[in-house]
Design a protein around this motif. Structure first.
Motif, PDB file in Angstrom:
ATOM      1  N   PRO A  12      53.397  51.476  42.118  1.00 31.76           N
ATOM      2  CA  PRO A  12      52.078  51.726  41.501  1.00 31.76           C
ATOM      3  C   PRO A  12      51.248  50.496  41.409  1.00 31.76           C
ATOM      4  O   PRO A  12      50.033  50.505  41.306  1.00 31.76           O
ATOM      5  N   THR A  13      51.681  49.401  40.534  1.00 28.54           N
ATOM      6  CA  THR A  13      50.806  47.988  40.345  1.00 28.54           C
ATOM      7  C   THR A  13      50.284  47.729  41.533  1.00 28.54           C
ATOM      8  O   THR A  13      49.083  47.225  41.834  1.00 28.54           O
ATOM      9  N   GLN A 101      56.342  59.291  39.955  1.00 29.68           N
ATOM     10  CA  GLN A 101      55.707  57.993  40.439  1.00 29.68           C
ATOM     11  C   GLN A 101      55.447  57.888  41.852  1.00 29.68           C
ATOM     12  O   GLN A 101      54.556  57.361  42.214  1.00 29.68           O
ATOM     13  N   GLU A 105      52.103  56.834  43.701  1.00 26.47           N
ATOM     14  CA  GLU A 105      51.960  55.631  44.781  1.00 26.47           C
ATOM     15  C   GLU A 105      51.220  56.532  46.246  1.00 26.47           C
ATOM     16  O   GLU A 105      50.659  55.751  46.837  1.00 26.47           O
ATOM     17  N   LEU A 314      55.014  51.838  33.801  1.00 26.82           N
ATOM     18  CA  LEU A 314      53.987  52.102  34.779  1.00 26.82           C
ATOM     19  C   LEU A 314      52.589  51.962  34.358  1.00 26.82           C
ATOM     20  O   LEU A 314      51.739  51.550  35.243  1.00 26.82           O
TER      21      LEU A 314
END
Length: 514
Positions: A12-13, A101, A105, A314
């Motif tokens: 995610p980052t 998650q 993404e 997250l």
């Protein structure tokens, strides 16, 4: 291969950062060591401030379509049975959202690629060579020469390859608890198994020497988190990374292990149908001393790790990316004022340090085998959470809504987020979030106080609008691309803003003329 920025890690980052850079017109390549995305729920929670930022980029709606239904209830502090109330923080998103998650993404990658970002999978970084002009990255499983970029951002997780290759110290505390996180299907469920997502305190259970939490994901799918309820061994070295049963952390999680935990806590009437994926984790706490090493920057878990309590990890990474993205883009494009890129570390390092601090406190409160003294402490903290001011403080802290960056100046709004207020312009109704979707800074004039003919730099938009009286706390605000105020005034006379002073603020905080 040459590019302006290379991002290592497609979690995610990394994908949020790739989106922000591509939105600003920066060439970006993402290198991901895994050939395919792991379809695991993992954290699966979007906090209110992250929801606001995603909405300000037009990214929230596709994630909401993928969200798991849950009760409209606030977050938690240390698993205590008092929901955190975010409504006093003036947000459209007062409750955490449950989105897997891998679904987050998928949305981020799809949108980043649509803007021109490239995501290369099966690309393992084996060497990083920074110099004064850029960074050369050696990658396996890719044809051709190494990747050359002006900047590299490591978003490759708690065991960051980039961080290790550069020999950057990662000080902190070893883990003392180990646990398993698994996405499973149940072929049978006892009455002890929850049927709907709710407050964390309603999902936690113990039995048969285990603690556990089953989070329903729809149909027969669940996220199962569990561990042994034995007291932590403070002297155990993280080097071994073994759990209370002596297993190494990298040892594959077996169906027998998961089934044993399920039946111990939820009874023999609960039967494991299938394991979709599973992994182990610890409560280790670490943080880099510096988020920048020349042409290399680090974000997300590559820069900080902490106990997985309160749904922070997250979200911390997403907000790292939104803070860094516009600053790095301005630097690459020659628009950045002096020190802008270094302000990423100055602003985000204290935020993560605060998260490490309060998750350590939550780790203590959530100990699965509390002694008499800890039980007394839990009772007192629970009572405090029922006090509106205490609840508001912790709700703001864990949601990210109370975050205030150290922007110099006297106006009380400086450094604070701008709430997503409804606005009226000559073109019709809009909102603060809608004004930010292009990733530009916004000079919001609510009283015609900004003089006509002011020449603003590229990617700084002047918007004249009206809002409900007093809702935004100023008559004109200069809002950064990440939604935080860097200049504000209360003057009410038409054209009364000092244009030179305003342009100086733009040049100091956002962009210089190119």
């Amino acid at each position: 291969m040459e590019t302006e920025v290379v991002v290592v890690g497609a979690g995610p980052t990394g994908l949020m950062l790739a989106y922000e850079l591509a939105l600003a017109g920066v060439q970006v390549v993402v290198l991901e060591r895994l050939a395919h995305r792991v379809e695991q729920v993992k954290g699966g929670g979007i906090q209110p401030r992250s929801a606001e930022l995603l909405e300000a980029r037009g990214l929230l709606e596709p994630m909401l379509r993928r969200a798991t239904p849950r009760e409209p209830v606030g977050g938690h502090f240390g698993g205590l049975p008092v929901p955190l109330d975010c409504t006093p923080w003036n947000t459209r998103h007062p409750f955490p959202l449950a989105v897997a998650q891998f679904e987050i993404e998928e949305v981020l990658e799809e949108r980043a690629v649509a803007l021109g970002a490239r995501v290369l999978r099966g690309a393992c970084v084996t060497a990083v060579a920074p110099d004064e002009a850029g960074v050369t990255v050696t990658v396996t499983a890719q044809d051709g020469p190494p990747v050359r970029a002006r900047y590299l951002v490591a978003c490759d997780g708690g065991h960051s390859t980039v961080r290790q290759l550069l020999g950057l110290p990662f000080p902190g505390r070893d883990g003392t608890h180990d646990a398993v996180l698994a996405d499973v299907r149940l072929s049978a469920a006892s009455e002890l198994v929850p049927r709907q997502l709710g407050h964390m305190s309603t999902l936690l259970r113990q039995g048969g020497g285990y603690w556990a939490m089953l989070a329903p994901l729809g149909d027969d799918r669940y996220r199962f988190t569990f561990g042994h309820a034995a007291r932590s061994d403070e002297s155990r070295s993280d080097e071994s990374r073994s759990d209370e049963s002596g297993r190494e952390r990298d040892t594959p999680v077996t169906e027998e292990e998961i089934s044993a935990g399920l039946q111990a806590v939820y009874g023999p009437g609960t039967t494991l149908g299938a394991v979709l994926n599973a992994s182990r984790f610890t409560d280790a706490t670490r943080q880099l001393e510096q988020y920048r090493a020349g042409r290399v920057l680090l974000a997300g878990d590559a820069a900080h790790i902490h106990p997985p309590l309160g749904g922070q990890g997250l979200n911390l990474g997403l907000q790292d990316a939104v803070n860094l993205g516009w600053k790095l883009a301005a630097t690459v494009q020659g628009r950045a004022p002096h020190g802008l890129l270094d302000s990423y570390h100055a602003e985000r390092h204290p935020v993560a340090a605060q998260v490490l601090h309060h998750t350590s406190a939550q780790r203590l409160l959530a100990d699965p085998q509390p002694g008499e003294d800890l039980m007394a402490l839990r009772d007192i903290v629970t009572d405090l959470l029922r006090l509106p001011d205490a609840n508001r403080h912790l709700a703001g802290l864990l949601s990210g809504l109370s975050l205030r960056y150290p922007v110099p100046g006297d106006h009380p709004l400086l450094g604070q987020r701008v709430p997503d207020a409804g606005l009226r312009t000559d073109a019709g109704g809009t909102s603060v979030a809608a004004l930010l979707t292009r990733g530009h800074a916004v000079l919001l004039d609510l009283a015609a106080a900004v003089p006509d003919g002011l020449r603003l730099p590229e990617r700084v938009d002047l918007v004249r609008a009206t809002a409900r009286p007093g809702e935004l706390g100023a008559t004109a605000l200069l809002v950064r691309p990440d939604g935080y105020v860097c200049w504000a005034t209360d003057v009410t006379d038409v054209g009364a803003v000092d244009g030179e002073e305003l342009l100086a603020a733009v040049a100091a905080h956002l962009a210089v003329p190119v």
